[in-house]
Design a protein around this motif. Structure first.
Motif, PDB file in Angstrom:
ATOM      1  N   GLY A  66     -19.690   1.709 -93.376  1.00 37.40           N
ATOM      2  CA  GLY A  66     -20.773   0.820 -92.989  1.00 37.40           C
ATOM      3  C   GLY A  66     -20.398  -0.647 -93.175  1.00 37.40           C
ATOM      4  O   GLY A  66     -21.234  -1.526 -92.983  1.00 37.40           O
ATOM      5  N   GLU A  67     -19.143  -0.902 -93.531  1.00 38.68           N
ATOM      6  CA  GLU A  67     -18.677  -2.269 -93.754  1.00 38.68           C
ATOM      7  C   GLU A  67     -17.730  -2.678 -92.641  1.00 38.68           C
ATOM      8  O   GLU A  67     -17.019  -1.843 -92.074  1.00 38.68           O
ATOM      9  CB  GLU A  67     -17.966  -2.377 -95.096  1.00 38.68           C
ATOM     10  CG  GLU A  67     -18.884  -2.069 -96.255  1.00 38.68           C
ATOM     11  CD  GLU A  67     -18.165  -2.049 -97.573  1.00 38.68           C
ATOM     12  OE1 GLU A  67     -18.659  -2.682 -98.504  1.00 38.68           O
ATOM     13  OE2 GLU A  67     -17.104  -1.396 -97.669  1.00 38.68           O
ATOM     14  N   GLU A  68     -17.730  -3.966 -92.340  1.00 33.95           N
ATOM     15  CA  GLU A  68     -16.836  -4.501 -91.314  1.00 33.95           C
ATOM     16  C   GLU A  68     -15.863  -5.495 -91.928  1.00 33.95           C
ATOM     17  O   GLU A  68     -16.180  -6.159 -92.908  1.00 33.95           O
ATOM     18  CB  GLU A  68     -17.637  -5.187 -90.213  1.00 33.95           C
ATOM     19  CG  GLU A  68     -18.476  -4.233 -89.395  1.00 33.95           C
ATOM     20  CD  GLU A  68     -19.230  -4.923 -88.283  1.00 33.95           C
ATOM     21  OE1 GLU A  68     -19.406  -6.155 -88.326  1.00 33.95           O
ATOM     22  OE2 GLU A  68     -19.656  -4.205 -87.356  1.00 33.95           O
TER      23      GLU A  68
ATOM     24  N   ILE B  74     -13.989   1.182 -74.842  1.00 30.92           N
ATOM     25  CA  ILE B  74     -14.977   1.784 -75.736  1.00 30.92           C
ATOM     26  C   ILE B  74     -14.775   3.296 -75.887  1.00 30.92           C
ATOM     27  O   ILE B  74     -14.916   3.841 -76.979  1.00 30.92           O
ATOM     28  CB  ILE B  74     -16.434   1.445 -75.319  1.00 30.92           C
ATOM     29  CG1 ILE B  74     -17.437   1.914 -76.391  1.00 30.92           C
ATOM     30  CG2 ILE B  74     -16.774   2.013 -73.961  1.00 30.92           C
ATOM     31  CD1 ILE B  74     -17.277   1.261 -77.734  1.00 30.92           C
ATOM     32  N   GLU B  75     -14.419   3.975 -74.826  1.00 28.67           N
ATOM     33  CA  GLU B  75     -14.213   5.427 -74.929  1.00 28.67           C
ATOM     34  C   GLU B  75     -13.028   5.741 -75.839  1.00 28.67           C
ATOM     35  O   GLU B  75     -13.083   6.673 -76.653  1.00 28.67           O
ATOM     36  CB  GLU B  75     -14.016   6.052 -73.539  1.00 28.67           C
ATOM     37  CG  GLU B  75     -14.072   7.564 -73.550  1.00 28.67           C
ATOM     38  CD  GLU B  75     -15.308   8.143 -74.238  1.00 28.67           C
ATOM     39  OE1 GLU B  75     -15.158   9.106 -75.015  1.00 28.67           O
ATOM     40  OE2 GLU B  75     -16.427   7.648 -74.009  1.00 28.67           O
ATOM     41  N   GLN B  76     -11.961   4.968 -75.729  1.00 31.76           N
ATOM     42  CA  GLN B  76     -10.803   5.136 -76.609  1.00 31.76           C
ATOM     43  C   GLN B  76     -11.210   4.903 -78.071  1.00 31.76           C
ATOM     44  O   GLN B  76     -10.771   5.621 -78.970  1.00 31.76           O
ATOM     45  CB  GLN B  76      -9.691   4.168 -76.210  1.00 31.76           C
ATOM     46  CG  GLN B  76      -8.450   4.265 -77.071  1.00 31.76           C
ATOM     47  CD  GLN B  76      -7.460   3.165 -76.755  1.00 31.76           C
ATOM     48  OE1 GLN B  76      -7.826   2.004 -76.629  1.00 31.76           O
ATOM     49  NE2 GLN B  76      -6.199   3.548 -76.623  1.00 31.76           N
ATOM     50  N   ARG B  77     -12.051   3.920 -78.307  1.00 33.43           N
ATOM     51  CA  ARG B  77     -12.520   3.623 -79.669  1.00 33.43           C
ATOM     52  C   ARG B  77     -13.310   4.801 -80.237  1.00 33.43           C
ATOM     53  O   ARG B  77     -13.146   5.163 -81.399  1.00 33.43           O
ATOM     54  CB  ARG B  77     -13.362   2.349 -79.683  1.00 33.43           C
ATOM     55  CG  ARG B  77     -12.554   1.112 -79.370  1.00 33.43           C
ATOM     56  CD  ARG B  77     -13.403  -0.134 -79.353  1.00 33.43           C
ATOM     57  NE  ARG B  77     -12.607  -1.291 -78.943  1.00 33.43           N
ATOM     58  CZ  ARG B  77     -12.928  -2.542 -79.219  1.00 33.43           C
ATOM     59  NH1 ARG B  77     -14.034  -2.807 -79.897  1.00 33.43           N
ATOM     60  NH2 ARG B  77     -12.157  -3.535 -78.820  1.00 33.43           N
TER      61      ARG B  77
ATOM     62  N   TYR C  48     -13.334  -5.090 -87.260  1.00 29.40           N
ATOM     63  CA  TYR C  48     -12.970  -3.689 -87.452  1.00 29.40           C
ATOM     64  C   TYR C  48     -13.976  -3.018 -88.372  1.00 29.40           C
ATOM     65  O   TYR C  48     -14.568  -3.660 -89.239  1.00 29.40           O
ATOM     66  CB  TYR C  48     -11.577  -3.573 -88.090  1.00 29.40           C
ATOM     67  CG  TYR C  48     -10.493  -4.223 -87.282  1.00 29.40           C
ATOM     68  CD1 TYR C  48      -9.855  -3.532 -86.264  1.00 29.40           C
ATOM     69  CD2 TYR C  48     -10.114  -5.536 -87.527  1.00 29.40           C
ATOM     70  CE1 TYR C  48      -8.863  -4.134 -85.510  1.00 29.40           C
ATOM     71  CE2 TYR C  48      -9.122  -6.149 -86.778  1.00 29.40           C
ATOM     72  CZ  TYR C  48      -8.501  -5.444 -85.766  1.00 29.40           C
ATOM     73  OH  TYR C  48      -7.527  -6.032 -85.024  1.00 29.40           O
ATOM     74  N   ALA C  49     -14.151  -1.724 -88.194  1.00 28.09           N
ATOM     75  CA  ALA C  49     -14.992  -0.923 -89.083  1.00 28.09           C
ATOM     76  C   ALA C  49     -14.095  -0.317 -90.158  1.00 28.09           C
ATOM     77  O   ALA C  49     -13.044   0.254 -89.854  1.00 28.09           O
ATOM     78  CB  ALA C  49     -15.682   0.189 -88.299  1.00 28.09           C
TER      79      ALA C  49
ATOM     80  N   GLU D   3     -11.166  -0.309 -84.570  1.00 25.14           N
ATOM     81  CA  GLU D   3     -11.884  -1.332 -83.809  1.00 25.14           C
ATOM     82  C   GLU D   3     -13.373  -1.014 -83.845  1.00 25.14           C
ATOM     83  O   GLU D   3     -13.766   0.153 -83.800  1.00 25.14           O
ATOM     84  CB  GLU D   3     -11.404  -1.343 -82.360  1.00 25.14           C
ATOM     85  CG  GLU D   3      -9.955  -1.761 -82.209  1.00 25.14           C
ATOM     86  CD  GLU D   3      -9.437  -1.468 -80.810  1.00 25.14           C
ATOM     87  OE1 GLU D   3      -9.009  -2.408 -80.143  1.00 25.14           O
ATOM     88  OE2 GLU D   3      -9.481  -0.283 -80.414  1.00 25.14           O
ATOM     89  N   GLU D   4     -14.194  -2.074 -83.914  1.00 24.43           N
ATOM     90  CA  GLU D   4     -15.637  -1.862 -83.946  1.00 24.43           C
ATOM     91  C   GLU D   4     -16.087  -1.158 -82.660  1.00 24.43           C
ATOM     92  O   GLU D   4     -15.466  -1.282 -81.615  1.00 24.43           O
ATOM     93  CB  GLU D   4     -16.381  -3.183 -84.134  1.00 24.43           C
ATOM     94  CG  GLU D   4     -16.314  -4.098 -82.933  1.00 24.43           C
ATOM     95  CD  GLU D   4     -17.141  -5.354 -83.098  1.00 24.43           C
ATOM     96  OE1 GLU D   4     -18.164  -5.322 -83.800  1.00 24.43           O
ATOM     97  OE2 GLU D   4     -16.767  -6.364 -82.498  1.00 24.43           O
ATOM     98  N   LEU D   5     -17.180  -0.428 -82.765  1.00 27.38           N
ATOM     99  CA  LEU D   5     -17.711   0.312 -81.619  1.00 27.38           C
ATOM    100  C   LEU D   5     -18.624  -0.587 -80.803  1.00 27.38           C
ATOM    101  O   LEU D   5     -19.822  -0.356 -80.689  1.00 27.38           O
ATOM    102  CB  LEU D   5     -18.416   1.574 -82.096  1.00 27.38           C
ATOM    103  CG  LEU D   5     -17.523   2.551 -82.858  1.00 27.38           C
ATOM    104  CD1 LEU D   5     -18.328   3.719 -83.390  1.00 27.38           C
ATOM    105  CD2 LEU D   5     -16.373   3.019 -81.997  1.00 27.38           C
ATOM    106  N   ASN D   6     -18.051  -1.586 -80.225  1.00 26.68           N
ATOM    107  CA  ASN D   6     -18.763  -2.555 -79.393  1.00 26.68           C
ATOM    108  C   ASN D   6     -18.872  -1.982 -77.980  1.00 26.68           C
ATOM    109  O   ASN D   6     -17.858  -1.795 -77.295  1.00 26.68           O
ATOM    110  CB  ASN D   6     -17.995  -3.882 -79.403  1.00 26.68           C
ATOM    111  CG  ASN D   6     -18.611  -4.936 -78.525  1.00 26.68           C
ATOM    112  OD1 ASN D   6     -19.497  -4.662 -77.719  1.00 26.68           O
ATOM    113  ND2 ASN D   6     -18.141  -6.150 -78.674  1.00 26.68           N
TER     114      ASN D   6
END
Length: 192
Positions: free
Chosen positions: A135-137, A116-119, A145-146, A107-110
């Protein structure tokens, strides 16, 4: 010590893996488990069961084609996480495919995300196992997603897209691409 077993759609343990899958991934990130099993029948997907003695402790669902392996779903039963099973499973997996490129998404680091902490924990876990961000999504079913790759920070998005076109089949893949664009448009208009 973990043992690994390829799970076929007619296995007596399929329902246990289905339960683990549903428990481990949010509904918006899951495709129907029956669909994943059907892809195994078509030789387009693989389900690897992770066992400690006779107990199911996790699963890895992956797609392999040409020189790319994509770890689509990876789960360790949350009741027994932090015992080294994930690390051991990824070590086995990366050794099995050491001559291929290995990719996965997180999951993206939004910073606005409720988990967010789990990510960040998930990102740090994969980095400790030798994965790095490209560096790609990737956007799938409205979620961003990253893209990560094992041992090399070389971008692989194009190869990933080809792999997913193969897995889904082109008409279904393009349906999801259109669906993604509609969801992104809806998200943007809700924010404005």
């Amino acid at each position: 010590m973990l043992t690994f077993k390829k799970i076929m759609p007619d296995s007596s343990e399929v329902s246990a893996f289905n339960q683990l899958y549903e428990k481990s991934f949010p509904a918006e990130e899951r495709v129907p488990f029956k669909y994943l099993l059907n892809k195994i029948k078509q030789n387009k997907g693989n389900l690897l069961g992770l066992y400690d003695k006779e107990t199911i402790v996790g699963m890895m669902y992956y797609i392999e084609r040409a020189d790319l392996v994509y770890l689509f779903y990876f789960a360790i039963d949350d009741a027994i996480q932090s015992r080294g099973y994930g690390k051991e499973a990824l070590k086995f997996f990366t050794n099995q495919f050491k001559d291929k490129k290995i990719a996965l998404v997180i999951e993206e680091l939004n910073e606005q995300a409720t988990n967010i902490e789990q990510r960040y924990r998930r990102l740090r876990f994969y980095e400790r196992q030798g994965f790095c961000q490209t560096g790609e999504e990737i956007t799938e079913m409205g979620e961003t997603y990253a893209l990560m790759r094992f041992k090399n920070n070389h971008p692989i998005k194009k190869e990933y897209v080809h792999l997913m076109q193969y897995f889904w089949s082109l008409p279904i893949y393009y349906f999801f691409e259109g669906y993604n664009k509609v969801l992104l448009w809806r998200k943007k208009s809700l924010v404005q």
